[in-house]
Design an enzyme around this catalytic site. Sequence first.
Site, PDB file in Angstrom:
ATOM      1  N   CYS A 160      14.051  -2.550  -8.105  1.00 28.25           N
ATOM      2  CA  CYS A 160      14.368  -0.923  -8.165  1.00 28.25           C
ATOM      3  C   CYS A 160      12.989  -0.040  -8.410  1.00 28.25           C
ATOM      4  O   CYS A 160      12.613  -0.318  -9.562  1.00 28.25           O
ATOM      5  CB  CYS A 160      15.198  -1.040  -8.761  1.00 28.25           C
ATOM      6  SG  CYS A 160      15.977   1.314  -9.416  1.00 28.25           S
ATOM      7  N   GLU A 161      12.900   0.502  -7.808  1.00 29.17           N
ATOM      8  CA  GLU A 161      10.912   1.374  -7.262  1.00 29.17           C
ATOM      9  C   GLU A 161      11.949   2.159  -8.536  1.00 29.17           C
ATOM     10  O   GLU A 161      10.330   2.777  -9.084  1.00 29.17           O
ATOM     11  CB  GLU A 161      10.231   1.950  -6.431  1.00 29.17           C
ATOM     12  CG  GLU A 161      11.425   2.980  -5.365  1.00 29.17           C
ATOM     13  CD  GLU A 161      10.690   3.582  -3.852  1.00 29.17           C
ATOM     14  OE1 GLU A 161      10.733   4.605  -4.030  1.00 29.17           O
ATOM     15  OE2 GLU A 161      10.621   1.838  -3.563  1.00 29.17           O
ATOM     16  N   HIS A 162      12.595   2.665  -8.799  1.00 26.80           N
ATOM     17  CA  HIS A 162      13.310   3.889 -10.018  1.00 26.80           C
ATOM     18  C   HIS A 162      12.936   3.275 -11.412  1.00 26.80           C
ATOM     19  O   HIS A 162      12.254   4.307 -12.451  1.00 26.80           O
ATOM     20  CB  HIS A 162      14.102   4.822 -10.061  1.00 26.80           C
ATOM     21  CG  HIS A 162      14.202   5.527  -8.302  1.00 26.80           C
ATOM     22  ND1 HIS A 162      15.206   4.968  -7.612  1.00 26.80           N
ATOM     23  CD2 HIS A 162      13.259   6.308  -8.100  1.00 26.80           C
ATOM     24  CE1 HIS A 162      14.952   5.161  -6.067  1.00 26.80           C
ATOM     25  NE2 HIS A 162      14.304   6.444  -6.264  1.00 26.80           N
ATOM     26  N   HIS A 163      13.775   2.264 -11.491  1.00 24.65           N
ATOM     27  CA  HIS A 163      13.117   1.490 -12.574  1.00 24.65           C
ATOM     28  C   HIS A 163      12.713   0.395 -12.810  1.00 24.65           C
ATOM     29  O   HIS A 163      12.359   0.481 -14.289  1.00 24.65           O
ATOM     30  CB  HIS A 163      14.795   1.318 -13.799  1.00 24.65           C
ATOM     31  CG  HIS A 163      15.486   2.717 -13.707  1.00 24.65           C
ATOM     32  ND1 HIS A 163      16.315   3.620 -12.460  1.00 24.65           N
ATOM     33  CD2 HIS A 163      15.599   4.208 -14.608  1.00 24.65           C
ATOM     34  CE1 HIS A 163      16.512   4.439 -12.969  1.00 24.65           C
ATOM     35  NE2 HIS A 163      16.235   5.182 -14.387  1.00 24.65           N
ATOM     36  N   GLN A 165      17.014  -0.347  -2.176  1.00 20.23           N
ATOM     37  CA  GLN A 165      18.490  -0.991  -0.844  1.00 20.23           C
ATOM     38  C   GLN A 165      17.642   0.096   0.233  1.00 20.23           C
ATOM     39  O   GLN A 165      17.683  -1.111   1.625  1.00 20.23           O
ATOM     40  CB  GLN A 165      19.107  -1.182  -1.363  1.00 20.23           C
ATOM     41  CG  GLN A 165      20.355  -1.715  -0.060  1.00 20.23           C
ATOM     42  CD  GLN A 165      21.787  -2.364  -1.120  1.00 20.23           C
ATOM     43  OE1 GLN A 165      21.384  -2.613  -2.607  1.00 20.23           O
ATOM     44  NE2 GLN A 165      22.453  -2.031  -0.501  1.00 20.23           N
ATOM     45  N   HIS A 170      22.629  -3.796  -8.580  1.00 24.41           N
ATOM     46  CA  HIS A 170      21.787  -2.916  -9.265  1.00 24.41           C
ATOM     47  C   HIS A 170      21.881  -3.185 -10.371  1.00 24.41           C
ATOM     48  O   HIS A 170      22.169  -2.330 -11.440  1.00 24.41           O
ATOM     49  CB  HIS A 170      21.264  -1.963  -8.786  1.00 24.41           C
ATOM     50  CG  HIS A 170      21.326  -1.632  -6.797  1.00 24.41           C
ATOM     51  ND1 HIS A 170      19.672  -0.597  -6.588  1.00 24.41           N
ATOM     52  CD2 HIS A 170      21.926  -2.233  -5.878  1.00 24.41           C
ATOM     53  CE1 HIS A 170      20.275  -1.009  -5.040  1.00 24.41           C
ATOM     54  NE2 HIS A 170      21.202  -1.511  -4.583  1.00 24.41           N
ATOM     55  N   CYS A 230      19.721  -1.579 -12.868  1.00 30.25           N
ATOM     56  CA  CYS A 230      19.879  -0.087 -13.184  1.00 30.25           C
ATOM     57  C   CYS A 230      21.014   0.572 -12.609  1.00 30.25           C
ATOM     58  O   CYS A 230      21.227   1.615 -13.976  1.00 30.25           O
ATOM     59  CB  CYS A 230      19.022   1.041 -12.622  1.00 30.25           C
ATOM     60  SG  CYS A 230      19.041   1.083 -10.692  1.00 30.25           S
TER      61      CYS A 230
END
Length: 230
Positions: A120-123, A161, A189, A191
């Site tokens: 995940c590019e956010h976490h 995704q 996920h 996250c």
Amino acid sequence: MKLKETMLNTQLKAIHDQEIGDDHIMTNIATPLRPDAFDMSDDQKIDVIAGHFKEIMQTLGLDLTDDSLMGTPKRVAKMYVKELFSGLNPENMPSITLFDNNYKYDEILVERDISFYSNCEHHFVPIVGKVHIGYISSGNVIGLSKLHRLVNHYARRPQVQERMTIQIGNALKEALKTDDIAVVVDADHFCVSSRGIADQSSSTVTSFFEGAFNNSLKKEEFLSLIKLKN
């Protein structure tokens, strides 16, 4: 005046960060990369990342003189560049092998349960799941292993995704020269499961349907063939 501007910018950034929060937004179909993303060699990137990761570990209070930890910064950096995020580099795009559809097979060809591991590019925590692909030949068929390699290429980068689903679908359209493409991604996920709400029972499903698969009957046929679990 500059102090006021700085304070205003800080306030606006705080509001922006608060609004985004944990939402999984996607800003672009293309993975966001700087123009100089590949000016450094892989070895140079590994050295730089290892230095930064060493600082992170030290900040966390870890003792890097310990035998178990002293090699970790280099190991993590090498893993990032050579494995987990190798799909960022377009030079690693797999070559696509096509064959003539000599059998004149004009039904749906399905490759299901293609396992993938992304982040995940956010976490920067794992996304793990399966990709199901279907297409109708316009004259060519693709080597089955290439479908797996294509999925792996787009998974091996910081991802959202929805974006990955579209990227795989568009790459298949271009390679096979057909609009008749179906892609379904079903993923867990970390996250969601390992932090935040810590829900370990849910999964996320995204889809890409174009050409013949916009027909409800073809779509239902594809979904029945992959036997997507509820």
